[in-house]
Write a protein that holds these residues in place. Structure first.
Motif, PDB file in Angstrom:
ATOM      1  N   MET A 110       0.845  -1.123  -0.138  1.00  0.00           N
ATOM      2  CA  MET A 110       0.075   0.102  -0.062  1.00  0.00           C
ATOM      3  C   MET A 110       0.867   1.222   0.107  1.00  0.00           C
ATOM      4  SD  MET A 110      -2.685   1.520   2.748  1.00  0.00           S
ATOM      5  CE  MET A 110      -1.464   1.495   4.124  1.00  0.00           C
ATOM      6  N   ILE A 111       1.767   1.195   0.952  1.00  0.00           N
ATOM      7  CA  ILE A 111       2.740   2.340   1.043  1.00  0.00           C
ATOM      8  C   ILE A 111       3.422   2.505  -0.551  1.00  0.00           C
ATOM      9  CG2 ILE A 111       4.844   3.436   2.065  1.00  0.00           C
ATOM     10  CD1 ILE A 111       4.008   1.806   4.451  1.00  0.00           C
ATOM     11  N   GLN A 112       4.046   1.364  -1.004  1.00  0.00           N
ATOM     12  CA  GLN A 112       4.679   1.702  -2.324  1.00  0.00           C
ATOM     13  C   GLN A 112       3.591   2.047  -3.248  1.00  0.00           C
ATOM     14  OE1 GLN A 112       6.298  -2.362  -3.459  1.00  0.00           O
ATOM     15  NE2 GLN A 112       7.127  -1.454  -5.536  1.00  0.00           N
ATOM     16  N   LYS A 113       2.568   1.635  -3.424  1.00  0.00           N
ATOM     17  CA  LYS A 113       1.845   2.033  -4.609  1.00  0.00           C
ATOM     18  C   LYS A 113       1.345   3.573  -4.200  1.00  0.00           C
ATOM     19  CE  LYS A 113       1.513  -1.739  -6.627  1.00  0.00           C
ATOM     20  NZ  LYS A 113       2.251  -1.961  -7.759  1.00  0.00           N
ATOM     21  N   GLU A 114       1.189   3.884  -3.244  1.00  0.00           N
ATOM     22  CA  GLU A 114       0.810   5.410  -2.953  1.00  0.00           C
ATOM     23  C   GLU A 114       2.314   6.283  -3.352  1.00  0.00           C
ATOM     24  OE1 GLU A 114      -1.056   8.556   0.531  1.00  0.00           O
ATOM     25  OE2 GLU A 114      -0.431   6.394   0.948  1.00  0.00           O
ATOM     26  N   LEU A 115       3.084   5.811  -2.999  1.00  0.00           N
ATOM     27  CA  LEU A 115       4.386   6.616  -3.670  1.00  0.00           C
ATOM     28  C   LEU A 115       4.684   6.743  -5.048  1.00  0.00           C
ATOM     29  CD1 LEU A 115       6.929   5.492  -0.864  1.00  0.00           C
ATOM     30  CD2 LEU A 115       5.711   7.723  -0.991  1.00  0.00           C
ATOM     31  N   GLU A 116       4.182   5.376  -5.605  1.00  0.00           N
ATOM     32  CA  GLU A 116       4.325   5.291  -6.996  1.00  0.00           C
ATOM     33  C   GLU A 116       3.396   6.269  -7.775  1.00  0.00           C
ATOM     34  OE1 GLU A 116       3.807   1.244  -8.003  1.00  0.00           O
ATOM     35  OE2 GLU A 116       5.996   0.538  -7.398  1.00  0.00           O
ATOM     36  N   HIS A 117       2.130   6.537  -7.115  1.00  0.00           N
ATOM     37  CA  HIS A 117       1.120   7.195  -7.638  1.00  0.00           C
ATOM     38  C   HIS A 117       1.638   8.682  -7.536  1.00  0.00           C
ATOM     39  CE1 HIS A 117      -2.756   8.647  -8.964  1.00  0.00           C
ATOM     40  NE2 HIS A 117      -2.646   9.474  -7.802  1.00  0.00           N
ATOM     41  N   LEU A 118       2.117   9.010  -6.576  1.00  0.00           N
ATOM     42  CA  LEU A 118       2.551  10.628  -6.405  1.00  0.00           C
ATOM     43  C   LEU A 118       3.785  10.763  -7.449  1.00  0.00           C
ATOM     44  CD1 LEU A 118       2.790  10.707  -2.496  1.00  0.00           C
ATOM     45  CD2 LEU A 118       1.049  11.978  -4.171  1.00  0.00           C
ATOM     46  N   GLN A 119       4.521   9.721  -7.752  1.00  0.00           N
ATOM     47  CA  GLN A 119       5.649   9.756  -8.563  1.00  0.00           C
ATOM     48  C   GLN A 119       5.094   9.849  -9.908  1.00  0.00           C
ATOM     49  OE1 GLN A 119       9.049  10.100  -7.919  1.00  0.00           O
ATOM     50  NE2 GLN A 119       9.508  10.040 -10.263  1.00  0.00           N
ATOM     51  N   SER A 120       4.052   9.143 -10.241  1.00  0.00           N
ATOM     52  CA  SER A 120       3.550   9.188 -11.762  1.00  0.00           C
ATOM     53  C   SER A 120       2.955  10.418 -11.942  1.00  0.00           C
ATOM     54  CB  SER A 120       2.604   7.905 -11.925  1.00  0.00           C
ATOM     55  OG  SER A 120       1.241   8.215 -11.080  1.00  0.00           O
ATOM     56  N   VAL A 121       2.344  11.171 -10.971  1.00  0.00           N
ATOM     57  CA  VAL A 121       1.553  12.405 -10.971  1.00  0.00           C
ATOM     58  C   VAL A 121       2.748  13.285 -11.389  1.00  0.00           C
ATOM     59  CG1 VAL A 121       0.498  14.114  -9.904  1.00  0.00           C
ATOM     60  CG2 VAL A 121      -0.260  11.992  -9.614  1.00  0.00           C
ATOM     61  N   PHE A 122       3.874  13.128 -10.522  1.00  0.00           N
ATOM     62  CA  PHE A 122       4.961  14.454 -10.819  1.00  0.00           C
ATOM     63  C   PHE A 122       5.287  14.216 -12.361  1.00  0.00           C
ATOM     64  CE2 PHE A 122       9.535  14.152 -11.021  1.00  0.00           C
ATOM     65  CZ  PHE A 122       9.758  15.797 -10.787  1.00  0.00           C
ATOM     66  N   GLU A 123       5.634  12.805 -12.600  1.00  0.00           N
ATOM     67  CA  GLU A 123       6.176  12.622 -14.265  1.00  0.00           C
ATOM     68  C   GLU A 123       5.158  13.286 -15.042  1.00  0.00           C
ATOM     69  OE1 GLU A 123       7.165   8.586 -14.626  1.00  0.00           O
ATOM     70  OE2 GLU A 123       8.303   8.380 -13.112  1.00  0.00           O
ATOM     71  N   TYR A 124       3.988  12.949 -14.904  1.00  0.00           N
ATOM     72  CA  TYR A 124       3.226  13.490 -15.846  1.00  0.00           C
ATOM     73  C   TYR A 124       3.234  14.928 -16.068  1.00  0.00           C
ATOM     74  CZ  TYR A 124      -0.909  14.869 -18.349  1.00  0.00           C
ATOM     75  OH  TYR A 124      -2.320  15.233 -19.136  1.00  0.00           O
ATOM     76  N   ASN A 125       2.944  15.695 -14.799  1.00  0.00           N
ATOM     77  CA  ASN A 125       3.119  17.192 -14.801  1.00  0.00           C
ATOM     78  C   ASN A 125       4.313  17.627 -15.441  1.00  0.00           C
ATOM     79  OD1 ASN A 125       0.478  17.421 -13.682  1.00  0.00           O
ATOM     80  ND2 ASN A 125       1.215  17.072 -11.414  1.00  0.00           N
ATOM     81  N   PHE A 126       5.334  17.189 -15.054  1.00  0.00           N
ATOM     82  CA  PHE A 126       6.640  17.558 -15.511  1.00  0.00           C
ATOM     83  C   PHE A 126       6.728  17.261 -17.220  1.00  0.00           C
ATOM     84  CE2 PHE A 126      11.076  16.623 -16.860  1.00  0.00           C
ATOM     85  CZ  PHE A 126      11.475  18.190 -16.680  1.00  0.00           C
ATOM     86  N   THR A 127       6.475  16.305 -17.342  1.00  0.00           N
ATOM     87  CA  THR A 127       6.545  15.784 -18.950  1.00  0.00           C
ATOM     88  C   THR A 127       5.373  16.910 -19.682  1.00  0.00           C
ATOM     89  OG1 THR A 127       6.749  13.353 -18.352  1.00  0.00           O
ATOM     90  CG2 THR A 127       6.127  14.086 -20.648  1.00  0.00           C
ATOM     91  N   LYS A 128       4.505  17.247 -19.039  1.00  0.00           N
ATOM     92  CA  LYS A 128       3.499  18.152 -19.855  1.00  0.00           C
ATOM     93  C   LYS A 128       4.202  19.617 -19.691  1.00  0.00           C
ATOM     94  CE  LYS A 128      -0.122  19.623 -17.698  1.00  0.00           C
ATOM     95  NZ  LYS A 128      -1.474  19.803 -17.093  1.00  0.00           N
TER      96      LYS A 128
END
Length: 437
Positions: free
Chosen positions: A411-429
């Motif tokens: 659960m902790i890993q998936k929450e951190l991965e989700h935050l990381q994926s949001v960061f990656e999307y926003n920066f890529t945009k």
């Protein structure tokens, strides 16, 4: 664009007991952008480079403006020719000065001369193209400075989001730490009641220690991200920690973005101006084979006394000069400038194609990042539900301790991965917007 690595598990522990005991300064993204525009060293270097190119262009004003030189000379001589000429310039010759004995053995003669010289360019075709080249170079550096500012805005946005992500990671891990300690307390009670074995208690204790260690790493990453922001702002990092005024969003906003590189992009315009400068330098070298026409003039005052003006004269003229052959120097210079121009053309064309290639790649990365956000969000929701079920069953004695720990870790890993994926999307945009700006 390089692959973005996870931020929350990188960096080194600054100390065994790390906390936010330093001065924590809340700062917004707009404040950051303003401070970077005023204080960033990279931008200052770019601005000074433009100022230097501007000064080079100012030097080309000599193509149209006169060159004025004023001199005052004092001399004493017994040289026959110089003595006779000095008296002649001072208009003090007498019949006695034509005596052969005096002509051959003159007495000591002194002279003071004040001279004003003016040189005025009239027709210098090579200089005209040289001035145009300097102007194109100046504009190229101006555009590069503007592009540097745009790049720094992107870099600040990235650094700010990294800081947001680091703080969110601390929040997630501290929450996990609280949950882990609550589970540890529950397991200790079960162990005291003889419902669990010693190995179960040890596994939970190890897990709690792991989370505590991860919290320390996350706090270190907060300081690392804060230090990088301070570097961009050209500020001292000692005793200072930045905190974002806006929290990291856990959702994304999908927008349509242009997929073609614009010819009006600052760096592409700068490359085009630079190529134009090389073209003008080539034409300047070519026009060096043509003759030049320059005017000149002088006004002279002579006297045997200092600052005297008893004799005056002037000289006005024009000179047409043509360097017919200089041992292949001009030919070699032209060939070199021609090769430099052709090289600049090829580099500009290559840069445009590389920019389009990078844009296409980033577009695909944005699609992948969008898909990753959706999947990571789903995985987070599923892991949270799985942990809730396992925790309820564990309190009822229906689940093993290892299964609960595995579910919690996931659960902790998936929450951190989700935050990381949001960061990656926003920066890529934002990077895609930078490429199409």
């Amino acid at each position: 664009m390089k692959k973005i690595k996870y931020l929350i598990f990188t960096g080194s522990v600054l100390s065994s007991v790390f906390g936010f005991s330093q001065d924590t300064l809340s700062i917004s993204k707009n404040d950051l952008l303003q401070k970077v525009a005023d204080k960033n060293l990279q931008l200052k270097i770019a601005e000074k480079t433009y100022t230097s190119a501007q000064a080079d262009y100012e030097q080309s004003n000599s193509l149209f403006l006169p060159n004025i030189n004023v001199s005052h000379t004092g001399m004493v001589t017994t040289n026959p020719l110089m003595a006779f000429g000095s008296k002649l310039n001072q208009a003090i010759l007498t019949p006695m000065d034509f005596n052969p004995d005096l002509l051959n053995n003159p007495v000591r003669t002194q002279n003071f001369a004040t001279k004003v010289e003016i040189q005025q360019p009239l027709i210098n075709v090579d200089g005209i193209y040289g001035r145009q080249a300097a102007r194109a170079k100046m504009y190229a550096y101006q555009l590069q400075t503007e592009r540097t500012k745009e790049y720094l805005e992107l870099e600040v946005s990235k650094a700010y989001m990294q800081l947001q992500l680091a703080y969110r990671a601390v929040t997630v891990l501290e929450k996990a730490d609280v949950t882990g300690k609550a589970n540890l307390k529950l397991v200790e009670n079960y162990f005291k009641q003889g419902l669990l074995q010693k190995t179960d208690l040890l596994n939970v204790q190890v897990r709690v220690n792991e989370i505590t260690n991860q919290v320390q790493y996350a706090k270190s990453n907060v300081q690392n991200a804060s230090d990088y922001l301070a570097f961009l702002l050209n500020e001292d990092t000692k005793g200072k920690t930045y905190k974002p005024a806006e929290a990291l969003e856990s959702t994304i906003a999908v927008e349509a973005i242009n997929t073609t590189v614009s010819e009006n992009r600052k760096d592409i315009q700068a490359m085009t101006k630079s190529t134009n400068a090389y073209q003008k330098m080539m034409l300047s070298s070519k026009m060096n084979f043509l003759p030049r026409l320059n005017a000149f003039g002088s006004y002279e005052m002579y006297d045997k006394n200092f600052m005297g003006t008893s004799a005056k004269c002037y000289l006005v003229g024009a000179q047409l000069s043509w360097n017919v052959f200089d041992g292949y120097k001009s030919i070699g210079k032209y060939n070199k400038s021609k090769a430099d121009f052709q090289k600049a053309e090829a580099e500009t064309d290559q840069y445009k194609k590389q920019s389009q290639l990078e844009l296409n790649k980033t577009n695909r990365q944005l699609k992948d990042a969008e898909n990753k956000v959706s999947l990571s969000k789903l995985a987070l929701e599923q892991s949270q539900e799985a942990y809730r079920i396992r925790q309820n069953r564990f309190t009822q004695g229906l689940e093993k301790t290892t299964d609960l720990l595995q579910s919690e870790t996931q659960m902790i890993q998936k929450e951190l991965e989700h935050l990381q994926s949001v960061f990656e999307y926003n920066f890529t945009k934002q990077y895609l917007q930078f490429l199409t700006k």
